[in-house]
Design an enzyme around this catalytic site. Structure first.
Site, PDB file in Angstrom:
ATOM      1  N   GLY A  38       0.796  -1.231   0.000  1.00 13.74           N
ATOM      2  CA  GLY A  38       0.000   0.000   0.000  1.00 13.74           C
ATOM      3  C   GLY A  38       0.823   1.273   0.000  1.00 13.74           C
ATOM      4  N   LYS A 234       3.159   2.916  -8.806  1.00 15.30           N
ATOM      5  CA  LYS A 234       3.281   4.114  -7.976  1.00 15.30           C
ATOM      6  C   LYS A 234       4.503   4.926  -8.412  1.00 15.30           C
ATOM      7  CE  LYS A 234      -0.193   3.447  -5.346  1.00 15.30           C
ATOM      8  NZ  LYS A 234      -1.269   4.424  -5.172  1.00 15.30           N
ATOM      9  N   ASP A 262       0.457   6.494 -10.675  1.00 15.19           N
ATOM     10  CA  ASP A 262      -0.289   7.111  -9.564  1.00 15.19           C
ATOM     11  C   ASP A 262       0.698   7.842  -8.654  1.00 15.19           C
ATOM     12  OD1 ASP A 262      -1.943   7.732  -7.460  1.00 15.19           O
ATOM     13  OD2 ASP A 262      -2.559   5.667  -7.030  1.00 15.19           O
ATOM     14  N   GLU A 288      -2.623   9.431 -12.061  1.00 10.01           N
ATOM     15  CA  GLU A 288      -3.635   9.508 -10.996  1.00 10.01           C
ATOM     16  C   GLU A 288      -3.168  10.453  -9.896  1.00 10.01           C
ATOM     17  OE1 GLU A 288      -5.119   5.653 -10.040  1.00 10.01           O
ATOM     18  OE2 GLU A 288      -5.278   6.119  -7.898  1.00 10.01           O
ATOM     19  N   GLU A 317     -10.089   9.174  -5.247  1.00  8.43           N
ATOM     20  CA  GLU A 317     -10.044   8.445  -3.971  1.00  8.43           C
ATOM     21  C   GLU A 317     -10.042   9.391  -2.774  1.00  8.43           C
ATOM     22  OE1 GLU A 317      -6.248   6.439  -5.076  1.00  8.43           O
ATOM     23  OE2 GLU A 317      -5.650   6.881  -3.039  1.00  8.43           O
ATOM     24  N   ASP A 340     -15.244   6.236  -4.824  1.00  8.77           N
ATOM     25  CA  ASP A 340     -14.722   5.504  -3.664  1.00  8.77           C
ATOM     26  C   ASP A 340     -15.910   5.207  -2.750  1.00  8.77           C
ATOM     27  OD1 ASP A 340     -11.789   5.391  -1.906  1.00  8.77           O
ATOM     28  OD2 ASP A 340     -13.687   5.249  -0.845  1.00  8.77           O
ATOM     29  N   HIS A 367     -11.792   3.517  -7.422  1.00  7.33           N
ATOM     30  CA  HIS A 367     -10.698   3.221  -6.505  1.00  7.33           C
ATOM     31  C   HIS A 367     -11.128   2.048  -5.640  1.00  7.33           C
ATOM     32  CE1 HIS A 367      -8.642   4.021  -2.473  1.00  7.33           C
ATOM     33  NE2 HIS A 367      -7.708   3.572  -3.284  1.00  7.33           N
TER      34      HIS A 367
HETATM   35  C1  LIG Z   1      -2.266   4.427   0.693  1.00  3.13           C
HETATM   36  C2  LIG Z   1      -2.981   3.636  -0.344  1.00  3.13           C
HETATM   37  O1  LIG Z   1      -2.415   2.366  -0.465  1.00  3.13           O
HETATM   38  C3  LIG Z   1      -2.963   4.335  -1.710  1.00  3.13           C
HETATM   39  O2  LIG Z   1      -1.656   4.312  -2.237  1.00  3.13           O
HETATM   40  C4  LIG Z   1      -3.931   3.641  -2.625  1.00  3.13           C
HETATM   41  C5  LIG Z   1      -4.033   4.230  -3.960  1.00  3.13           C
HETATM   42  O3  LIG Z   1      -3.646   5.339  -4.248  1.00  3.13           O
HETATM   43  C6  LIG Z   1      -4.669   3.423  -5.011  1.00  3.13           C
HETATM   44  O4  LIG Z   1      -4.992   2.271  -4.763  1.00  3.13           O
HETATM   45  O5  LIG Z   1      -4.865   3.976  -6.078  1.00  3.13           O
HETATM   46 MG   LIG Z   2      -4.509   6.009  -6.100  1.00  2.79          MG
END
Ligand SMILES: C[C@H](O)[C@@H](O)CC(=O)C(=O)O
Ligand SMILES: [Mg+2]
Length: 451
Positions: A38, A234, A262, A288, A317, A340, A367
């Site tokens: 996460g 990410k 993201d 994102e 989100e 969300d 999300h």
């Molecule tokens: C803190 C969460 O894991 C976040 O990173 C989730 C997210 O941004 C997503 O699933 O998109």
């Molecule tokens: Mg996200």
């Protein structure tokens, strides 16, 4: 006490039996940060957590709901849920659902507590937890999974659940009704299709920011073998790292699979544009949360600058409410709407956003992830396809592969698709043993941990 799966076969249709006599809320946390599950550019040590609500009724039927949080601060959400409890306890389910719009307003417009929001932040997360439990109770009463309860509802009843205050300049009740009536055509076919094929999903769990490259590669290999074709990575902390990680994943998934990135709100507007431009060679479908979730005009500027590169902007989100989504849509500030299930005011407010997105012809890609978000939001996106959008182009629902084992009715993924849940309710009932072990700070998982 009658709980869980078996309730479908009981005849609970006499809803007057279901007077809510008690609300309990517990602080349930999972130490996901230990393994960097996460993690992203802003949330470097997330402990996936929930304020977990149970509504007991005088008939013995129980409703379960939750809102998602990240560890510290869950106790504040729990307090907010407790503050809302007096508005729920003592009400019959029939009384609530026969004027669901009124009940939504009762929770969101209490003349003293609305000062804490209104309709945003902790108090809105708490509203979501409570209303999610009410929807769960309603679906269990009908012996249907929530998505099916929604699909079977008349358009008039659906719009009666929505609070149109503050959005009528974009969507009136009459227009919403019209959209839903029009989408009735082909509904049965789409429901059958979902039962057969499921709803398309993408995975985020290969590439959390804190995962080393070797882990990313292994997870990506496994995911490709399991049939995943859409991947989110990410980004946002370090450009060199982002280039390296995006290169690895693009090479592994090949040119035809889909990549999203993201940044979890890491950048200023100009920085977002220049950073993402440097990742354009990896052909992400969207960036994102490039910047503050409240900066609608900033998102519009980013959208405009990145459009020539074929990169859209996705957000939602941490989009606080339907009013914010309205403006994002009005300003062409996003190209993918990420509803969300726990940030907005439950199903009621999500219905409003699904309909606005449909009116603006912007795809909804929810999300999910966290703890329980996949379980919840699958119901909303199934409803969206069957009864609102009737479209799968550029649409997919997020999936992360964490913590499903703690639910009594976990999501079922087949060939990278969400298969429609069959059990009555909103799929957010946790195993009682899980709740006890993970309750913060007294559960065994936390007792011996210095956190
Ligand atoms: C803190 C969460 O894991 C976040 O990173 C989730 C997210 O941004 C997503 O699933 O998109
Ligand atoms: Mg996200």
């Amino acid at each position: 006490v009658l709980r869980g799966k078996n309730l479908g076969k009981f005849n609970f249709r006499d809803k007057m039996l279901h007077k809510i006599i008690n609300l309990t809320v517990r602080d349930v946390r999972f130490p996901t940060s230990l393994d960097q599950h996460g993690s992203d550019a802003m949330h470097t040590d997330p402990d996936y957590s929930a304020a977990y609500v149970v509504l007991d009724t005088d008939s013995g039927l129980t409703g379960f709901g939750l809102t998602f949080t990240l560890g510290k601060g869950t106790e504040i959400v729990v307090c907010a849920v407790e503050a809302l409890a007096r508005l729920v306890v003592g009400k019959c389910l029939q009384e609530i659902v026969s004027d669901f719009r009124g009940f939504y307003r009762l929770l969101t417009s209490d003349s003293q507590m609305r000062w804490l929001g209104p309709e945003k932040g902790v108090i809105h997360l708490a509203t979501a937890a409570v209303l999610n439990a009410v929807w769960d109770l309603w679906a269990r009463t009908e012996g249907k999974p929530l998505w099916k309860l929604l699909v079977d509802m008349e358009p008039k009843q659906l719009v009666s659940c929505i609070d149109f205050r503050y959005i009528t300049d974009v969507l009136t009740e009459e227009e919403a009704l019209d959209l839903l009536v029009k989408a009735q055509e082909g509904k049965q076919h789409r429901e059958d299709q979902m039962q057969k094929e499921g709803y398309p999903a993408y995975t985020t769990s290969c590439a959390w920011l804190g995962y080393p490259d070797e882990q990313l590669k292994q997870l990506c290999t496994d995911a490709l073998k399991s049939g995943w074709t859409r991947f989110k990575v990410k980004v946002g902390a370090d450009l060199e790292d982002d280039v390296r990680r995006c290169r690895i994943i693009r090479q592994m998934i090949g040119p035809d699979n889909t990549l999203m990135i993201d940044a979890n709100q890491r950048w200023d507007v100009a920085e977002a544009i220049s950073w993402v431009s440097k990742l354009a060679e990896f052909r992400p479908l969207w960036i994102e949360e490039p910047t503050s979730p409240d900066d609608i005009l900033g998102h519009a500027a980013i959208s405009k600058a990145l459009a020539p590169l074929g990169i859209g902007v996705a957000t939602g989100e941490q989009c606080q409410n339907r009013v914010m989504f309205k403006q994002f849509l009005q300003a062409s500030a996003l190209q993918f709407v990420q509803i969300d299930s726990c940030r907005l005011g439950s199903v009621n407010e999500n219905l409003a956003v699904l309909l606005m997105a449909h009116k603006f012809n912007v795809p909804v890609c929810p999300h999910a992830g966290g703890v329980g978000l996949c379980e919840l939001v699958q119901h909303l996106i199934l409803f969206d396809y069957i009864c609102v959008s009737a479209d799968l182009r550029n649409r997919m629902c997020e999936y992360v592969d964490h913590l499903h084992e703690h639910f009594t009715c976990p999501v079922v993924i087949q060939d990278a698709h969400y298969m429609p849940p069959k059990d009555p309710g909103y799929s957010c009932e946790m195993l009682e043993s899980t709740v006890q072990r993970h309750q913060y700070p007294e559960g065994n998982v936390w007792k011996n941990m210095k956190k």
